[in-house]
Design an enzyme around this catalytic site. Sequence first.
Site, PDB file in Angstrom:
ATOM      1  CE  LYS A  11      -4.003  -2.168   2.269  1.00  0.00           C
ATOM      2  NZ  LYS A  11      -4.996  -2.056   3.364  1.00  0.00           N
ATOM      3  CE1 TYR A  51      -9.563  -2.965   0.535  1.00  0.00           C
ATOM      4  CE2 TYR A  51      -8.631  -1.113  -0.656  1.00  0.00           C
ATOM      5  CZ  TYR A  51      -8.474  -2.212   0.171  1.00  0.00           C
ATOM      6  OH  TYR A  51      -7.228  -2.561   0.624  1.00  0.00           O
ATOM      7  CG  ASN A 114      -3.700  -2.181   6.913  1.00  0.00           C
ATOM      8  OD1 ASN A 114      -3.546  -1.898   5.727  1.00  0.00           O
ATOM      9  ND2 ASN A 114      -4.754  -2.848   7.352  1.00  0.00           N
ATOM     10  CG  HIS A 117      -5.543  -6.273  -0.206  1.00  0.00           C
ATOM     11  ND1 HIS A 117      -6.765  -6.247   0.413  1.00  0.00           N
ATOM     12  CD2 HIS A 117      -5.623  -7.231  -1.182  1.00  0.00           C
ATOM     13  CE1 HIS A 117      -7.559  -7.151  -0.161  1.00  0.00           C
ATOM     14  NE2 HIS A 117      -6.891  -7.753  -1.134  1.00  0.00           N
ATOM     15  CD  GLU A 128      -9.149  -9.267  -3.381  1.00  0.00           C
ATOM     16  OE1 GLU A 128     -10.009  -8.951  -2.544  1.00  0.00           O
ATOM     17  OE2 GLU A 128      -7.971  -9.561  -3.054  1.00  0.00           O
TER      18      GLU A 128
HETATM   19  P1  DAT Z   1      -7.958  -6.760   5.788  1.00  0.00           P
HETATM   20  O1  DAT Z   1      -7.206  -5.758   4.959  1.00  0.00           O
HETATM   21  O2  DAT Z   1      -7.144  -7.264   6.942  1.00  0.00           O
HETATM   22  O3  DAT Z   1      -8.552  -7.871   4.952  1.00  0.00           O
HETATM   23  P2  DAT Z   1     -10.651  -5.649   5.933  1.00  0.00           P
HETATM   24  O4  DAT Z   1     -10.947  -6.407   4.673  1.00  0.00           O
HETATM   25  O5  DAT Z   1     -11.592  -5.810   7.075  1.00  0.00           O
HETATM   26  O6  DAT Z   1      -9.178  -5.988   6.471  1.00  0.00           O
HETATM   27  O7  DAT Z   1     -10.587  -4.103   5.624  1.00  0.00           O
HETATM   28  C1  DAT Z   1      -9.981  -3.643   4.419  1.00  0.00           C
HETATM   29  C2  DAT Z   1      -9.162  -2.432   4.736  1.00  0.00           C
HETATM   30  O8  DAT Z   1     -10.014  -1.381   5.196  1.00  0.00           O
HETATM   31  C3  DAT Z   1      -8.129  -2.623   5.849  1.00  0.00           C
HETATM   32  O9  DAT Z   1      -6.916  -3.191   5.400  1.00  0.00           O
HETATM   33  C4  DAT Z   1      -7.937  -1.216   6.328  1.00  0.00           C
HETATM   34  C5  DAT Z   1      -9.322  -0.611   6.180  1.00  0.00           C
HETATM   35  N1  DAT Z   1     -10.062  -0.684   7.462  1.00  0.00           N
HETATM   36  C6  DAT Z   1     -10.620  -1.794   8.011  1.00  0.00           C
HETATM   37  N2  DAT Z   1     -11.212  -1.499   9.178  1.00  0.00           N
HETATM   38  C7  DAT Z   1     -11.018  -0.164   9.362  1.00  0.00           C
HETATM   39  C8  DAT Z   1     -11.378   0.761  10.380  1.00  0.00           C
HETATM   40  N3  DAT Z   1     -12.084   0.382  11.447  1.00  0.00           N
HETATM   41  N4  DAT Z   1     -10.987   2.058  10.235  1.00  0.00           N
HETATM   42  C9  DAT Z   1     -10.289   2.455   9.146  1.00  0.00           C
HETATM   43  N5  DAT Z   1      -9.928   1.649   8.154  1.00  0.00           N
HETATM   44  C10 DAT Z   1     -10.270   0.351   8.254  1.00  0.00           C
HETATM   45 MG    MG Z   2     -10.037  -7.859   3.525  1.00  0.00          MG
END
Ligand code: DAT
Ligand code: MG
Length: 140
Positions: A11, A51, A114, A117, A128
């Site tokens: 990212k 997303y 973070n 992905h 994807e």
């Molecule tokens: P992951 O990337 O671990 O699969 P996810 O699919 O639940 O997690 O969410 C996708 C992305 O969205 C994640 O990498 C960062 C962002 N995200 C998730 N929860 C969030 C939150 N509570 N606040 C801000 N960004 C968030």
């Molecule tokens: Mg995810």
Amino acid sequence: MSVERTLSIIKPDATRRNLTGKINAMFEEAGLRIVAQKRTRLTKEQAETFYEVHKERAFYGELCAFMTSGPVVVQVLEGEGAIAKNREVMGATNPANADDGTVRKLYGESVEANSVHGSDAPETAAQEIAYFFAGTEIVG
Ligand code: DAT
Ligand code: MG
């Protein structure tokens, strides 16, 4: 467990800090092979579509803005149980909850920024991967 492919994205927070090589080394050390890779800058439309599953979430707009804020490296990782293995190497979504030695623990700046992905299941991995790569661009 069988040989799988998963989509990974390094990212913008990580490309900004020049961490692509360090993160790729972690994937390779875990036995994942980088079988396709390109550096690109996502358009707003690409980030929103990628997303889309999160579009009702409060963070969707900010997440899409963040993902277009700088270059990303999109890649296909291949290996035994690659989907779960990559998620192990990545660590928990929120770096504060991620295990020691994971990418997100080492490099994640926040739950949004973070660093990586990774696809979460075989169906999403296939979708994807096809979203970013033609079959001919993946060389196993
Ligand atoms: P992951 O990337 O671990 O699969 P996810 O699919 O639940 O997690 O969410 C996708 C992305 O969205 C994640 O990498 C960062 C962002 N995200 C998730 N929860 C969030 C939150 N509570 N606040 C801000 N960004 C968030
Ligand atoms: Mg995810």
